[in-house]
Design a protein around this motif. Structure first.
Motif, PDB file in Angstrom:
ATOM      1  N   SER A 131       0.835  -1.200   0.000  1.00 36.67           N
ATOM      2  CA  SER A 131       0.000   0.000   0.000  1.00 36.67           C
ATOM      3  C   SER A 131       0.872   1.253   0.000  1.00 36.67           C
ATOM      4  CB  SER A 131      -0.945   0.011   1.206  1.00 36.67           C
ATOM      5  OG  SER A 131      -0.231   0.128   2.407  1.00 36.67           O
ATOM      6  N   ASN A 132       0.307   2.318  -0.524  1.00 32.73           N
ATOM      7  CA  ASN A 132       0.941   3.627  -0.686  1.00 32.73           C
ATOM      8  C   ASN A 132       2.033   3.642  -1.756  1.00 32.73           C
ATOM      9  OD1 ASN A 132      -0.195   5.923   0.419  1.00 32.73           O
ATOM     10  ND2 ASN A 132       1.625   6.428   1.610  1.00 32.73           N
ATOM     11  N   ILE A 134       1.833   4.356  -5.437  1.00 28.63           N
ATOM     12  CA  ILE A 134       0.764   4.985  -6.205  1.00 28.63           C
ATOM     13  C   ILE A 134       1.124   5.086  -7.685  1.00 28.63           C
ATOM     14  CG2 ILE A 134      -0.674   7.060  -6.390  1.00 28.63           C
ATOM     15  CD1 ILE A 134      -0.992   5.612  -3.703  1.00 28.63           C
ATOM     16  N   LYS A 153      -6.843   5.939  -3.279  1.00 28.85           N
ATOM     17  CA  LYS A 153      -6.489   5.825  -1.859  1.00 28.85           C
ATOM     18  C   LYS A 153      -5.015   6.174  -1.705  1.00 28.85           C
ATOM     19  CE  LYS A 153     -10.491   4.211  -0.381  1.00 28.85           C
ATOM     20  NZ  LYS A 153     -11.262   4.509  -1.589  1.00 28.85           N
ATOM     21  N   ILE A 154      -4.749   7.279  -1.012  1.00 26.85           N
ATOM     22  CA  ILE A 154      -3.379   7.730  -0.824  1.00 26.85           C
ATOM     23  C   ILE A 154      -3.214   8.290   0.584  1.00 26.85           C
ATOM     24  CG2 ILE A 154      -3.982   9.954  -1.906  1.00 26.85           C
ATOM     25  CD1 ILE A 154      -1.069  10.166  -2.823  1.00 26.85           C
ATOM     26  N   ASN A 155      -2.135   7.895   1.238  1.00 22.92           N
ATOM     27  CA  ASN A 155      -1.842   8.372   2.588  1.00 22.92           C
ATOM     28  C   ASN A 155      -0.739   9.425   2.513  1.00 22.92           C
ATOM     29  OD1 ASN A 155      -1.338   8.776   5.290  1.00 22.92           O
ATOM     30  ND2 ASN A 155      -0.315   6.811   5.607  1.00 22.92           N
ATOM     31  N   LEU A 156      -1.112  10.678   2.716  1.00 25.41           N
ATOM     32  CA  LEU A 156      -0.159  11.782   2.674  1.00 25.41           C
ATOM     33  C   LEU A 156       0.333  12.168   4.071  1.00 25.41           C
ATOM     34  CD1 LEU A 156      -1.951  14.000  -0.012  1.00 25.41           C
ATOM     35  CD2 LEU A 156       0.137  12.671  -0.325  1.00 25.41           C
ATOM     36  N   ALA A 161       8.771  10.847   0.456  1.00 21.99           N
ATOM     37  CA  ALA A 161       8.183  10.235  -0.737  1.00 21.99           C
ATOM     38  C   ALA A 161       9.248  10.108  -1.825  1.00 21.99           C
ATOM     39  CB  ALA A 161       7.022  11.082  -1.256  1.00 21.99           C
ATOM     40  N   SER A 200      -1.224  17.418   3.967  1.00 15.65           N
ATOM     41  CA  SER A 200      -0.074  16.565   3.685  1.00 15.65           C
ATOM     42  C   SER A 200       1.096  16.860   4.623  1.00 15.65           C
ATOM     43  CB  SER A 200       0.379  16.763   2.235  1.00 15.65           C
ATOM     44  OG  SER A 200       1.614  16.120   2.007  1.00 15.65           O
ATOM     45  N   SER A 296       2.626  -1.848   4.224  1.00 13.85           N
ATOM     46  CA  SER A 296       2.800  -0.565   3.545  1.00 13.85           C
ATOM     47  C   SER A 296       4.287  -0.336   3.287  1.00 13.85           C
ATOM     48  CB  SER A 296       2.221   0.563   4.412  1.00 13.85           C
ATOM     49  OG  SER A 296       2.270   1.788   3.730  1.00 13.85           O
ATOM     50  N   SER A 329       7.849   6.421   2.762  1.00 12.20           N
ATOM     51  CA  SER A 329       6.559   5.829   3.130  1.00 12.20           C
ATOM     52  C   SER A 329       5.500   6.044   2.056  1.00 12.20           C
ATOM     53  CB  SER A 329       6.076   6.421   4.459  1.00 12.20           C
ATOM     54  OG  SER A 329       7.016   6.155   5.477  1.00 12.20           O
ATOM     55  N   LEU A 330       5.955   6.599   0.922  1.00  7.27           N
ATOM     56  CA  LEU A 330       5.059   6.880  -0.203  1.00  7.27           C
ATOM     57  C   LEU A 330       5.908   6.831  -1.475  1.00  7.27           C
ATOM     58  CD1 LEU A 330       2.385   7.994  -1.483  1.00  7.27           C
ATOM     59  CD2 LEU A 330       3.163  10.286  -0.830  1.00  7.27           C
TER      60      LEU A 330
END
Length: 460
Positions: A131-132, A134, A153-156, A161, A200, A296, A329-330
């Protein structure tokens, strides 16, 4: 009216001049530019543009970054093309599903496929399903109002990143993440994206490319813009630029300007004295080999590359067998686009993701232009040039020996399936509503992202 006059009218009507009818699939730049050239080539030809969505303009509406409003001025040209009485926009038509290519070939004298590249390439490396991680294409669609990307679905709520890729789209993604929210709130960015970006926590973005600075795919203008962002500093790795100074004099002027801009910042070591400062970290000669994490992403493993080849601008990246890991983490995957085969009747190269064609010719009365024909290369100008060339080929080869029904039969086919079509006049209703909603929010427009809502406006 005299009887003889009536007879002459009926006679002339029955032997009327045949009107050539061309159908274009896709209402992005390639489609509109081809329509412009076709309409210019003849005072007799009729052009219909079919579009899967109820709204036109393709990549100009859904691909151009919201803070690049000046690029969208090309829409004024498209508006002028659409005002031609021999032009027709038919939206909300999914070609390949609602109507087949073969059906279009039967009812039109020529069919031009110009529906672009709507899917992105994947890396196919371990951990890609964490996950995350993108899709860059979907992220762009999310902040630009593509209906199918509205639920991204995105976790900012993370600090670090990475953007994998170094083209202009990758730079756009990095810039949107690093731009102060006050600069974005007066653009046509979607409200849902604006709301999430305003919360964010992302403060560091690494822009990672597999080759070196000399092969970077972004433009000088795009790089200069992100380097001048308020509240953001750039951090470069000097090791990536070893020997670059020795060859800069051999480069063509555009590439030389780009390298000079990079070198200027490489030599400047930012002094981070401000609080809440954001950071851009361009990283060269690295390829992702594995995403790290359990559920993630929490990092990425990179292959350290070296360049091989005599031509500096086309050198290829070769793994050295050494690796490094960086935390994040992204992650955004922005390594290129590919087209899809919308109809099995169309010859398609699935490996490179484009329609098989020779200079735009696909088969009898079937053509392709833009990214679906060339692959996702070049900027708006190169798309325009290609569209003009293919449209001239169509004009030259157009075989009009009998009349064809064109949109008359198309509407019959769609009507039997209960498809609600959208005309250009209908689109202007949607446009008016978006501008009205935007004005209330202090924006040029608030894009409607729900297709049913668009159709409701049309049917009012």
């Amino acid at each position: 009216m005299k009887a003889g006059t009536i007879y002459n009218y009926v006679r002339s009507f029955s032997t009327e001049h045949i009107v050539p009818k061309v159908c274009i699939v896709g209402s992005g730049p390639a489609g509109f530019y081809a329509a412009q050239q076709l309409l210019k080539s003849s005072s007799n030809i009729n052009v219909d543009i079919l579009e899967k969505l109820p709204v036109p303009f393709g990549l100009v509406r859904f691909g151009v970054a919201p803070d690049h409003a000046e690029v969208k001025n090309v829409i004024h040209t498209f508006e002028k093309i659409a005002s031609n009485p021999r032009f027709q926009f038919i939206g909300n038509v999914n070609v390949g599903k609602d109507v087949t290519i073969k059906q279009l070939q039967e009812i039109y004298h020529a069919v031009l496929l110009a529906y672009g590249a709507e899917e992105e390439k994947v890396l196919n490396i371990p951990g890609e399903n964490l996950s995350n991680i993108i899709s860059g294409r979907r992220f762009v669609g999310w902040y630009n109002g593509v209906p199918e990307d509205n639920n991204l679905k995105i976790n900012l709520d993370v600090e670090e990143a990475v953007v994998l890729g170094q083209g202009n789209v990758a730079i756009d993604i990095a810039r949107i993440l690093l731009t102060p929210i006050d600069k974005l709130k007066n653009t046509d960015i979607t409200s849902i994206a604006l709301d999430q970006l305003s919360q964010s926590k992302v403060r560091k973005v690494s822009l990672i490319g597999r080759r070196g600075p000399l092969q970077a795919a972004f433009t000088t203008a795009e790089l200069r813009e992100i380097l001048k962002l308020h509240g953001c500093k750039s951090y470069w790795r000097k090791a990536d630029f070893v020997n670059v100074n020795n060859v800069i004099h051999t480069l063509a002027r555009p590439r030389k300007r780009l390298i000079e801009l990079m070198l200027k910042y490489v030599e400047e070591t930012p002094v981070n004295t401000e609080t809440n400062i954001k950071e851009l970290h361009p990283i060269f000669l690295r390829s992702p080999v594995e995403f790290l994490g359990f559920d993630s992403i929490n990092g990425i493993k990179l292959s350290i590359n070296q360049l091989k080849g005599d031509d500096l601008t086309t050198q290829v990246a070769i793994p050295t067998g050494f690796f490094e890991e960086i935390s994040c983490s992204l992650a955004f995957r922005s390594i290129g686009y590919k087209s899809v085969q919308i109809d099995t009747a169309v010859p398609f190269d699935s490996k490179i993701g484009r329609i098989k064609n020779v200079a735009g010719k696909v088969g009898d009365n079937l053509y392709a232009a833009g990214w679906v024909a060339t692959g996702p290369v070049g900027v708006l100008l190169s798309t325009m040039t290609n569209a003009f060339q293919v449209a001239r080929l169509i004009s030259k080869e157009l075989s009009v020996v009998d009349n064809k029904p064109g949109s008359t039969d198309l509407y019959k086919i769609l009507g039997q399936k209960g498809i609600c079509t959208v005309s250009y006049t209908d689109w202007k209703k949607i446009d008016e509503e978006e501008c009205k909603m935007g004005k209330e929010l202090g924006k040029p427009r608030e894009k409607i992202v729900d297709i049913n809502k668009m159709l409701d406006i049309v049917l009012k």
